[in-house]
Write a protein that holds these residues in place. Sequence first.
Motif, PDB file in Angstrom:
ATOM      1  N   LEU A 244       0.800  -1.255   0.000  1.00  0.00           N
ATOM      2  CA  LEU A 244       0.025  -0.010   0.108  1.00  0.00           C
ATOM      3  C   LEU A 244       0.912   1.326   0.017  1.00  0.00           C
ATOM      4  CD1 LEU A 244      -2.765  -1.023   2.507  1.00  0.00           C
ATOM      5  CD2 LEU A 244      -2.784  -0.567   0.108  1.00  0.00           C
ATOM      6  N   TYR A 245       2.200   1.297   0.365  1.00  0.00           N
ATOM      7  CA  TYR A 245       3.112   2.541   0.502  1.00  0.00           C
ATOM      8  C   TYR A 245       3.424   2.958  -0.980  1.00  0.00           C
ATOM      9  CZ  TYR A 245       6.383  -1.161  -0.488  1.00  0.00           C
ATOM     10  OH  TYR A 245       7.145  -2.278  -1.043  1.00  0.00           O
ATOM     11  N   GLU A 246       3.218   1.969  -1.898  1.00  0.00           N
ATOM     12  CA  GLU A 246       3.587   2.585  -3.272  1.00  0.00           C
ATOM     13  C   GLU A 246       2.670   2.047  -4.370  1.00  0.00           C
ATOM     14  OE1 GLU A 246       7.738   2.530  -5.871  1.00  0.00           O
ATOM     15  OE2 GLU A 246       7.577   1.544  -4.061  1.00  0.00           O
ATOM     16  N   LEU A 247       2.407   2.689  -5.362  1.00  0.00           N
ATOM     17  CA  LEU A 247       1.640   2.403  -6.322  1.00  0.00           C
ATOM     18  C   LEU A 247       2.077   1.512  -7.572  1.00  0.00           C
ATOM     19  CD1 LEU A 247       0.091   5.948  -7.454  1.00  0.00           C
ATOM     20  CD2 LEU A 247      -1.003   4.261  -6.221  1.00  0.00           C
ATOM     21  N   SER A 248       3.356   1.468  -7.601  1.00  0.00           N
ATOM     22  CA  SER A 248       4.015   0.584  -8.599  1.00  0.00           C
ATOM     23  C   SER A 248       5.500   0.111  -8.176  1.00  0.00           C
ATOM     24  CB  SER A 248       4.037   1.053 -10.068  1.00  0.00           C
ATOM     25  OG  SER A 248       4.426   0.082 -10.916  1.00  0.00           O
ATOM     26  N   PRO A 249       5.519  -0.764  -7.001  1.00  0.00           N
ATOM     27  CA  PRO A 249       6.936  -1.247  -6.766  1.00  0.00           C
ATOM     28  C   PRO A 249       7.584  -1.793  -7.566  1.00  0.00           C
ATOM     29  CG  PRO A 249       4.898  -2.049  -4.974  1.00  0.00           C
ATOM     30  CD  PRO A 249       4.463  -1.389  -6.292  1.00  0.00           C
ATOM     31  N   HIS A 250       8.843  -1.444  -7.985  1.00  0.00           N
ATOM     32  CA  HIS A 250       9.522  -2.315  -9.136  1.00  0.00           C
ATOM     33  C   HIS A 250      11.097  -2.215  -8.543  1.00  0.00           C
ATOM     34  CE1 HIS A 250       9.685   2.093  -9.820  1.00  0.00           C
ATOM     35  NE2 HIS A 250      10.702   1.889 -10.257  1.00  0.00           N
ATOM     36  N   ALA A 251      11.681  -2.916  -9.368  1.00  0.00           N
ATOM     37  CA  ALA A 251      13.298  -2.737  -9.409  1.00  0.00           C
ATOM     38  C   ALA A 251      13.796  -1.259  -9.499  1.00  0.00           C
ATOM     39  CB  ALA A 251      14.066  -3.731 -10.185  1.00  0.00           C
ATOM     40  N   PRO A 252      14.629  -0.691  -8.589  1.00  0.00           N
ATOM     41  CA  PRO A 252      14.956   0.781  -8.866  1.00  0.00           C
ATOM     42  C   PRO A 252      16.186   1.007  -9.841  1.00  0.00           C
ATOM     43  CG  PRO A 252      15.909  -0.250  -6.733  1.00  0.00           C
ATOM     44  CD  PRO A 252      14.860  -1.256  -7.236  1.00  0.00           C
ATOM     45  N   VAL A 253      16.062   0.408 -10.959  1.00  0.00           N
ATOM     46  CA  VAL A 253      17.261   0.411 -11.905  1.00  0.00           C
ATOM     47  C   VAL A 253      17.480   1.942 -12.160  1.00  0.00           C
ATOM     48  CG1 VAL A 253      17.983  -0.043 -14.324  1.00  0.00           C
ATOM     49  CG2 VAL A 253      16.586  -1.817 -12.907  1.00  0.00           C
ATOM     50  N   GLU A 254      16.654   2.981 -12.054  1.00  0.00           N
ATOM     51  CA  GLU A 254      16.739   4.300 -12.378  1.00  0.00           C
ATOM     52  C   GLU A 254      17.713   4.894 -11.317  1.00  0.00           C
ATOM     53  OE1 GLU A 254      12.887   3.979 -10.069  1.00  0.00           O
ATOM     54  OE2 GLU A 254      13.825   2.922 -11.629  1.00  0.00           O
ATOM     55  N   HIS A 255      17.821   4.062 -10.038  1.00  0.00           N
ATOM     56  CA  HIS A 255      18.589   4.654  -9.122  1.00  0.00           C
ATOM     57  C   HIS A 255      19.980   4.205  -9.000  1.00  0.00           C
ATOM     58  CE1 HIS A 255      15.256   7.042  -7.721  1.00  0.00           C
ATOM     59  NE2 HIS A 255      14.369   6.219  -7.487  1.00  0.00           N
ATOM     60  N   LEU A 256      20.670   3.386  -9.772  1.00  0.00           N
ATOM     61  CA  LEU A 256      21.752   2.833  -9.896  1.00  0.00           C
ATOM     62  C   LEU A 256      22.951   3.822 -10.201  1.00  0.00           C
ATOM     63  CD1 LEU A 256      21.150  -0.763 -11.501  1.00  0.00           C
ATOM     64  CD2 LEU A 256      21.565  -0.377  -9.213  1.00  0.00           C
TER      65      LEU A 256
END
Length: 297
Positions: A244-256
């Motif tokens: 519920l804390y996030e709409l679309s949980p996903h692997a944070p590749v954009e933050h690498l």
Amino acid sequence: MTPAYVQRLRCPRCEARLAFDGTLRGAELDTGTLRCRGCGVAWPVQRGLPDLVDGLEIRGFERLIRQVYDLIAPFHDLAVRYVLPLAMFCSEEEGRARYVRRLELEQLHADRGERVNILDVGIGGGGNLPVIARCLSDDVEAEIWGVDFSANMLAQCVRRCRHWKGPPVHLLLGDAHRLPFPDASFDRVLHVGGIATYRDPRRALAEMARVARPDTPIVVVDEQLDPAAARSWYQWLTFKAMTLYELSPHAPVEHLPPDAYDVRVEQASSFFYCLSFRVPRSVRERAAAAGPEVRQP
């Protein structure tokens, strides 16, 4: 943890060395402080556990999550073992084995004449410890360092370690955004189940990269719904209730880190991704190569 191991820690604020002032229980730390030799901050040590979390840094939603983990700590591992598999159609053991294999532990060799060092960021109750121990070669001497920002979750790991017969485990309270270790300290780095709630995932990933030796596997695991599972209303609803804390949980590749390579994303189970990557140099080496105008994370 003994006073000798304190020499391997660094102040989260200024990265200077720490010195223990307090009482010992046998050869182990008991109660006292770790005083920074640089900025002079005194970090408390209680019942042998250094507390290197700057409480002023933990705020907002992350502070709430910390309180939630403190509350559910006595039941967390039981839920992971017996309740979560009913939703994922995958046992706890299967899920852990799938992401721990990305650490390539079988390739570790103590060819430097010293123990290899493994870091578990967000170690929680220590559920990964048995899997890590099984994957290590018999001829490898290893040490496992565990960091968590929830005191109650870490207390569960302390209980587990009382009967632990595997590699030595060193535990401390710490913040993933300011890991209290020197650059290039660890041969493997693992983080499971928390980065989606971190205040700054980019900074946390940069810290994991900083403390990892160049080219070593760094493995990050958290919630992401497998597209195949999304076709099941039962699994879709269960996953949404968990996240519920996030709409679309996903692997944070954009933050690498920008020079991350060998980046791989795969499903460790119906509800969890496994992101693995490596970096060729430390944060400071990368900043120096880029020029003085580039500021460290």
